[in-house]
Design an enzyme around this catalytic site. Structure first.
Site, PDB file in Angstrom:
ATOM      1  CD  GLU A   8     -46.093  -7.671  -0.442  1.00 29.45           C
ATOM      2  OE1 GLU A   8     -46.044  -7.706  -1.689  1.00 29.45           O
ATOM      3  OE2 GLU A   8     -45.257  -8.233   0.276  1.00 29.45           O
ATOM      4  CG  ASP A  81     -42.315  -8.579  -0.357  1.00 31.73           C
ATOM      5  OD1 ASP A  81     -42.462  -8.493  -1.578  1.00 31.73           O
ATOM      6  OD2 ASP A  81     -42.043  -7.600   0.370  1.00 31.73           O
ATOM      7  CG  ASP A  83     -40.788 -11.743   3.913  1.00 35.21           C
ATOM      8  OD1 ASP A  83     -42.033 -11.708   3.784  1.00 35.21           O
ATOM      9  OD2 ASP A  83     -40.102 -10.711   3.986  1.00 35.21           O
ATOM     10  CD  GLU A  85     -44.053  -7.763   7.870  1.00 38.11           C
ATOM     11  OE1 GLU A  85     -44.759  -6.811   8.224  1.00 38.11           O
ATOM     12  OE2 GLU A  85     -42.820  -7.793   8.025  1.00 38.11           O
ATOM     13  CE1 TYR A 311     -38.832  -9.206  -0.340  1.00 32.79           C
ATOM     14  CE2 TYR A 311     -37.919 -10.981   0.980  1.00 32.79           C
ATOM     15  CZ  TYR A 311     -38.799  -9.927   0.840  1.00 32.79           C
ATOM     16  OH  TYR A 311     -39.630  -9.574   1.872  1.00 32.79           O
ATOM     17  NE  ARG A 313     -37.744  -6.330   4.810  1.00 33.85           N
ATOM     18  CZ  ARG A 313     -38.564  -5.602   4.073  1.00 33.85           C
ATOM     19  NH1 ARG A 313     -39.190  -6.149   3.045  1.00 33.85           N
ATOM     20  NH2 ARG A 313     -38.767  -4.321   4.343  1.00 33.85           N
ATOM     21  CG  HIS A 357     -35.656 -15.317   0.062  1.00 31.03           C
ATOM     22  ND1 HIS A 357     -36.852 -15.819  -0.376  1.00 31.03           N
ATOM     23  CD2 HIS A 357     -35.897 -14.767   1.278  1.00 31.03           C
ATOM     24  CE1 HIS A 357     -37.782 -15.587   0.538  1.00 31.03           C
ATOM     25  NE2 HIS A 357     -37.224 -14.963   1.556  1.00 31.03           N
TER      26      HIS A 357
END
Length: 769
Positions: A8, A81, A83, A85, A311, A313, A357
């Site tokens: 990203e 990432d 997750d 999203e 990470y 989140r 995670h």
């Protein structure tokens, strides 16, 4: 033939490119490349809620370059990432670059050489269940947002909006404020004593609090959580004091109890935001921005870009065994073997945690905060040290404490005082990470060694008046904690929830605590009346669980959306038909109309509060409600805000005033001098070098234009920020909102530089301020 890796952000691309080497080309998509359109619903309700994804305006060049780069590659790896999203971003990228080349999904919890290379050894495929869970969330939020906004425009005022989860957070803030307003404070008294113990020529004093009087507790907790008070007024307290002063006292009992205090688990997203708010004063957005940058990579001379944390989140407290091992090595070397527990601690995540995670932790044993401090900004260092200390402490031995309670009674047994203190026998993890304790905490009290049965003399007896306090307003830390406890939102959404309710001006911060605005209360009340289920805490938590079930493959996303929309559409139709337009009542003031002499009132208008004559429509005198006026009376409460600017007509100081079109500078000698001029943003126009000025349209929409208008007609809807474009050196960048995402974009015509900001980044110096 090279492989293509798509991530990203440019920072993440730089770090991964350094790890993978020359056989890989790393491309940054700068966040999402596709989303639902801004100017329409973008969801086909009649066709199983099929979403209509489009290339995000401004991303056409990035997509074109991505397709061009993908041609002729051996393999394509999507490393967004790890997750939901990130999975959705990867899915949209894959849809655009399908060209027969194998496409793989790689995910890693930390951007280290070992983790990245291991991920590329065993690449997987896109997880369509994760994509569907994210898509369901996006569609639900779009259905709610696009449906509720017209309702709010019609029933409250134009320009308002509402969100599915943010409205629940607003409700929590409003309901807490009403608890505070409805709270009835009760008076109560406590009695503290200082007792002296003499042993030969030495004496020791013991501070103690009256616990019981005539077999009754001074403060008794009832079953419903409230308190009963024995001493309710000063007269009663003084009467008790006089009686107690005549008594003789003895240390009748000693209670010694050894206990251990276990270290807290390593950070998850919510606890990191809470502790950063309490210890560092960071907002949730700022915390997540800094953490994102620490995760993606910080430039270290001689090493390049290095990812310093895992990470950020996550809702899991799980830690990789190899990380636990290096932490144990570090602890033994730094603190000694006695600070190591026999086995690495194992922590249990809260119910409902996705466990996708690890916990948030440092990635390298050798990169202690002190060693990398010179490469970090002050805020990066503060957050990194907080994460480091918490992780290392979580792997340390428990603290060993000894609590001692002295029970002091008078000879007749009428009263009982208690003194409590704690001795830290072995600090364990507390030698590195210790929670802040109130001054009167028992752990701050040291008790002298007094034999049981010893006689004590009263040195002082004092009564203290208290009043019961209402529940406190939410801070960022406590609101995040409440959202997490109630199952509202997920690690990736907490910061967005808090920022959204502030950006919409539904809440404000007063001394760091959330206070609902009048507008926020109006919106909340309308939503509670018309959509009791939608903004119910339990219902919203249940929706989060259903999104988790979509990811786990236990249910279908279309089923979840269809069931939600059926109930929601029914409530929406009834609300449009039956809810009355909400308009606040006029607030009387002590002001008189200078035109007709009638009283003035504070009235609600499309642009907010203003002062108007009660003689309307015969007298149409109105004026804005200045920021320096009391919102309840219209009276001046402080002098207009001075600016340091001087009036170019009379030489008097200029002050900030506000009209329906925004703030402006006005001469402090008004009405003698009526000179005014706009307030500069401090940023120069990219066309002619004039000042960029904040202005408003007749409909209340804010824009920025050149101060040399009409000679220069440069204008932008997006707030300029004072930074330089890295490509052309232009001093003007702009924060641009697209589909809820934020971008930095160069203002200079012809320059295509654009950078998507992390969700938290708009809290920083380049944001809306």
């Amino acid at each position: 033939m090279k492989n293509l890796v798509v991530v990203e952000s440019p920072a993440k691309a730089k770090t991964i490119n350094k790890i993978l080497g020359k056989d890989y080309e790393v491309f940054a998509s700068v966040g999402h490349i596709k989303d639902l359109p801004e100017d329409e619903l973008g969801v086909d309700v009649e066709n199983n809620f099929k979403p209509k994804y489009i290339i995000i305006p401004g991303k056409e060049k990035i997509v074109k370059d991505l397709k061009k780069t993908a041609k002729g590659k051996k393999s394509i790896y999507l490393a967004t990432d790890p997750d939901r999203e990130g999975e959705a971003i990867a899915w949209h990228i894959a849809e655009e670059i399908k060209n027969g080349v194998p496409i793989y999904r790689v995910a890693f919890n930390e951007i280290t050489e070992k983790a990245v290379k291991e991920a590329f050894k065993t690449p997987g495929q896109l997880d369509i269940k994760k994509v569907e869970a994210q898509q369901a969330r996006r569609i639900l939020d779009r259905l709610v947002g696009y449906s509720l906004s017209p309702l709010l425009w019609k029933k409250v005022k134009r320009g308002l909006s509402a969100g599915r989860v943010q409205s629940v957070a607003l409700r929590l803030v409003v309901e807490r404020e009403r608890e505070i307003e409805g709270f009835k404070s009760e008076e109560y008294w406590t009695i503290e004593g200082i007792f002296e113990y003499k042993k030969q020529e030495q004496s020791s004093s013991v501070p103690a609090r009256l616990y019981k009087y005539k077999d009754k507790l001074i403060i008794e907790r009832t079953k419903d959580g409230t308190n009963n008070f024995l001493l309710r007024d000063g007269k009663t307290a003084n009467s008790v004091l006089e009686e107690l002063k005549t008594k003789e006292y003895t240390l009748t009992e000693q209670e010694r109890r050894k206990r251990k205090r276990n270290p807290p688990p390593p950070f998850i997203t919510s606890t990191l935001q809470q502790e950063a708010a309490k210890r560092l004063g960071f907002t949730a957005k700022k915390t997540m921005l800094l953490a994102q940058q620490l995760y993606e990579g910080i430039e270290i001379p001689g090493e390049g870009s290095v990812g310093l944390i895992t990470y950020m989140r996550t809702d899991s407290v799980r830690v990789a065994p190899e990380a636990q091992q290096w932490a144990r090595n570090f602890i033994q070397e730094k603190f000694g073997k006695e600070y190591l527990p026999p086995e690495p601690p194992q922590y249990k995540s809260k119910k409902g945690a996705q466990e996708a995670h690890e916990a948030i932790r440092p990635t390298y044993e050798e990169k202690t905060p002190e060693k990398v401090k010179k490469f970090l900004s002050k805020d990066h260092y503060s957050l990194y040290k907080l994460i480091w200390d918490r992780f290392i402490a979580s792997q340390m031995a428990p603290a060993q404490l000894e609590s001692t309670t002295y029970i002091i009674r008078d000879i007749e047994g009428i009263s009982e005082f208690r003194a409590t203190g704690t001795v830290i026998k072995f600090p364990g993890f507390m030698s590195l990470y210790r929670e802040e304790l109130p001054e009167d905490s028992e752990e701050t009290v040291q008790l002298p060694d007094i034999p049981q049965g010893s006689s004590l003399m009263v040195l002082e007896l004092n009564g203290s008046q208290h009043f019961t306090q209402p529940p406190p307003r939410y801070t960022e830390a406590t609101l995040v904690k409440t959202l997490e406890e109630k199952g509202i939102g997920r690690p990736s959404t907490y910061a967005t929830i808090l920022s959204t309710i502030q950006e919409r001006r539904y809440v404000t911060k007063v001394d760091g605590k959330f206070v609902p605005s009048e507008l926020g209360i109006l919106v909340n009340d309308l939503l509670v009346e018309g959509f009791p289920e939608l903004i119910d805490v339990g219902f919203t938590a249940k929706m989060e669980e259903e999104l988790d079930e979509i990811e786990e493959g236990k249910t279908k996303w279309i089923k979840v959306v269809k069931e939600f929309y059926g109930s929601f559409k029914k409530d929406l139709d009834e609300a449009l038909k039956n809810l009355q337009k909400i308009k606040p009542k006029d607030i009387p003031t002590k002001l008189l109309c200078e035109k007709c002499g009638l009283p003035m009132v504070i009235r609600w208008g499309r642009h907010g509060r203003f002062i108007a004559c009660t003689g309307y429509p015969k007298c149409k005198n109105t004026r804005p409600l200045e920021e320096n006026e009391d919102n309840q009376s219209g009276e001046q409460k402080k002098v207009s805000q001075e600016t340091g600017e001087i009036c170019d007509k009379c030489g008097s100081p200029m002050v900030i005033k506000r009209s329906r079109y925004g703030k402006f500078l006005a001469c402090s000698r008004y009405p003698e001098c009526k000179n005014t001029r706009p307030i500069s943003s401090g940023i120069k126009c990219p066309l002619d070098g004039g000042d960029l000025i904040e202005r408003r349209t007749k409909k209340g929409r804010t824009f920025w234009s050149c101060s040399n208008y009409p000679k220069c007609k440069f204008a932008t809807w997006y707030k300029p920020v004072n930074e330089q474009c890295p490509e052309c050196g232009s001093p003007v960048l702009v924060l641009k909102s697209q589909n809820g995402k934020k971008f930095l974009q160069c203002l200079k015509e012809g320059c295509k530089f654009q950078k998507e900001l992390a969700d938290a980044e708009s809290q920083g110096p380049t944001a809306w301020g």
